[in-house]
Write a protein that holds these residues in place. Structure first.
Motif, PDB file in Angstrom:
ATOM      1  N   VAL A  84      45.265  38.468  37.634  1.00  0.00           N
ATOM      2  CA  VAL A  84      44.354  39.549  37.278  1.00  0.00           C
ATOM      3  C   VAL A  84      43.085  38.924  36.712  1.00  0.00           C
ATOM      4  O   VAL A  84      43.109  38.281  35.664  1.00  0.00           O
ATOM      5  CB  VAL A  84      44.985  40.506  36.241  1.00  0.00           C
ATOM      6  N   SER A  85      41.990  39.105  37.420  1.00  0.00           N
ATOM      7  CA  SER A  85      40.731  38.486  36.997  1.00  0.00           C
ATOM      8  C   SER A  85      39.889  39.410  36.126  1.00  0.00           C
ATOM      9  O   SER A  85      39.056  38.954  35.344  1.00  0.00           O
ATOM     10  CB  SER A  85      39.912  38.062  38.224  1.00  0.00           C
ATOM     11  N   ASP A  86      40.109  40.706  36.223  1.00  0.00           N
ATOM     12  CA  ASP A  86      39.326  41.664  35.465  1.00  0.00           C
ATOM     13  C   ASP A  86      39.897  41.805  34.049  1.00  0.00           C
ATOM     14  O   ASP A  86      41.084  42.101  33.874  1.00  0.00           O
ATOM     15  CB  ASP A  86      39.347  43.025  36.182  1.00  0.00           C
ATOM     16  N   GLU A  87      39.065  41.579  33.038  1.00  0.00           N
ATOM     17  CA  GLU A  87      39.531  41.613  31.651  1.00  0.00           C
ATOM     18  C   GLU A  87      40.031  42.989  31.252  1.00  0.00           C
ATOM     19  O   GLU A  87      41.062  43.122  30.584  1.00  0.00           O
ATOM     20  CB  GLU A  87      38.397  41.193  30.708  1.00  0.00           C
ATOM     21  N   LEU A  88      39.332  44.057  31.659  1.00  0.00           N
ATOM     22  CA  LEU A  88      39.753  45.410  31.319  1.00  0.00           C
ATOM     23  C   LEU A  88      41.092  45.734  31.964  1.00  0.00           C
ATOM     24  O   LEU A  88      41.972  46.336  31.334  1.00  0.00           O
ATOM     25  CB  LEU A  88      38.684  46.415  31.760  1.00  0.00           C
ATOM     26  N   GLU A  89      41.251  45.303  33.196  1.00  0.00           N
ATOM     27  CA  GLU A  89      42.521  45.518  33.899  1.00  0.00           C
ATOM     28  C   GLU A  89      43.655  44.811  33.171  1.00  0.00           C
ATOM     29  O   GLU A  89      44.764  45.351  33.033  1.00  0.00           O
ATOM     30  CB  GLU A  89      42.385  45.004  35.333  1.00  0.00           C
ATOM     31  N   MET A  90      43.395  43.617  32.678  1.00  0.00           N
ATOM     32  CA  MET A  90      44.398  42.874  31.921  1.00  0.00           C
ATOM     33  C   MET A  90      44.769  43.599  30.639  1.00  0.00           C
ATOM     34  O   MET A  90      45.946  43.655  30.255  1.00  0.00           O
ATOM     35  CB  MET A  90      43.870  41.472  31.596  1.00  0.00           C
TER      36      MET A  90
END
Length: 460
Positions: free
Chosen positions: A331-337
């Motif tokens: 998961v590269s997206d911080e918000l998604e993480m």
């Protein structure tokens, strides 16, 4: 293919971590009360969708497992799913035409055999290849079939009350040989029934206007009002018996309930309108099928502003569950993480995830990954990018107000095509009919006949 359970033992769903809610319990208890009525002498159940389920949203998904077998026997370019569906449509159309002229008669060959005769002709395969494919389809049907828990509960209620029990088989929902049907019922734990109404053997029609609900009371020596029928189709299992004086109850199919529950199914098919049955999406199809048959086994009411019936457990089952099939999740997206981390702190969500993995292993333990795990994170992406307000609120206490605000700002309305219980997109006339005549009712069927004549011809 060997499941953990023996094929001769009772095959019923394992209990889920989430108990039934009050609405689900009320619905099933009311149905049990109807079965117990003194004036009811016999209860008939439709087999497919009511007593027996498969972990798929359509039979075409089961047929997709036969593509490799078919390619070894066929030199053409068409897929097995296409040829199999066309063959069944052709036989059904011919039977419908004949039934309008005269009462149905016992056929020299079963419906299943006639379907494969049509496939043998259109696919130009040999008689021995036809036999191999017939055997393979029966094996897959037996392997994947299991008892619907709510259906089993109603079946046992009728049995405990001393009612005569009839199981009806519809060629439209379960066009299999009688021997295969009997093995499936035995595997699923349905024994001790008094009558199995197999259309071809009895010369009975289960279609609209057929004689099924005249045949059963006559065979049992009871009046129509003493018979209670339980099935999953508004038209065939409610309207048809009522027109013949038979009492009827609707136990909606899990697939129909899933489609009506929110936008997830429509979102998925919008993303994969033309390649949904491709091998690489096998695991995704299996995940959606499991979600339908387990989360919607007992009728579950749709909740406003929610795509998962406002149930954290159900959301975890279908979002984190399929995603957990990946060995490595990047998961590269911080918000998604951050959203994934918050979901992991919600115990109901993680219970749903864990139950999904257990159910997936039980039904697809033979190695679905060899068919493809592509897009198993699609349900999570749907939630992350388009989550309804009531679904997002379940994570509010696990993340900061700033993170929740950032997430809310990026939420958009998904572009989805209309999903209907029939096939294909609807025209403007059909959408108008949806508002005037509710889908599934008899008046709608008549309206559809008129609409078919008004629709413009397609140009290619």
């Amino acid at each position: 293919m060997n499941k953990n359970n023996n094929n001769n033992s009772e095959s019923t769903p394992k209990p889920l971590a989430r108990p039934l809610n009050s609405d689900q319990r009320r619905i099933i208890d009311n149905m049990r009360a109807e079965i117990r009525r003194n004036e009811i002498k016999a209860v008939s159940f439709k087999m497919s969708g009511t007593l027996v389920l498969r972990p798929f949203l359509s039979r075409q998904e089961l047929w997709s497992f036969m593509e490799k077998d078919f390619k070894d026997l066929y030199i053409g370019k068409r897929s097995f799913c296409d040829l199999r569906e066309d063959a069944e449509t052709a036989v059904a159309r011919k039977d419908s035409k004949n039934n309008k002229k005269k009462k149905p008669k016992k056929q020299a060959k079963s419906y299943f055999e006639r379907v494969y005769d049509a496939l043998m002709k259109s696919g130009k395969i040999s008689p021995s290849s036809r036999e191999k494919l017939m055997k393979r389809e029966c094996e897959l049907e037996e392997y994947f079939s299991f008892a619907r828990k709510s259906g089993m509960e109603l079946f046992k209620e009728a049995k405990n009350c001393g009612k005569k029990i009839i199981i009806t088989v519809s060629t439209a929902g379960c066009p299999l040989p009688k021997e295969c049907v009997e093995r499936i019922l035995k595997k699923c734990g349905y024994d001790g029934y008094d009558m199995l109404v197999f259309p071809e053997e009895c010369g009975v029609s289960t279609a609209i206007g057929g004689n099924l609900y005249e045949y059963i009371p006559k065979q049992l020596g009871i009046t129509p009002v003493e018979l209670l029928h339980i099935g999953s189709s508004v038209v065939l299992d409610v309207e048809e018996p009522i027109k013949k004086g038979v009492r009827a109850l609707l136990l909606s199919s899990p697939r129909d309930l899933f489609v009506k529950s929110g936008r997830l199914k429509a979102f998925t098919l919008t993303k994969h309108q033309y390649d949904y049955l491709e091998p690489q999406y096998s695991a995704l199809r299996g995940a959606l099928g499991l979600y339908a048959v387990y989360a919607f086994d007992y009728p579950h009411n749709k909740h406003p502003q929610s795509d998962f019936c406002n149930d954290d457990y159900m959301m975890g089952f279908i979002t984190l569950g399929p995603m957990s099939l990946y060995k490595d999740i990047v998961v590269s997206d911080e918000l998604e993480m951050q959203i994934l981390g918050a979901m992991g702190e919600n115990r109901k969500i993680t219970q749903g995830r864990d139950d999904f993995l257990n159910m997936y292993q039980e039904h697809f333990g033979f190695g679905m990954e060899k068919y493809g795990l592509k897009e198993c994170d699609l349900p999570f992406k749907f939630f992350f990018k388009h989550g309804a307000i009531h679904d997002r609120m379940c994570l509010q206490k696990y993340i900061s107000a700033d993170v929740f605000g950032d997430w809310t700002k990026q939420i958009t309305e998904p572009e989805i095509i209309p999903i209907y219980l029939g096939r294909g997109p609807k025209s403007g006339l059909s959408k108008l009919a949806d508002r005037l005549f509710p889908p599934g009712t008899q008046v709608r069927i008549y309206a559809e006949g008129v609409l078919a004549k008004l629709r413009p011809k397609k140009k290619f």
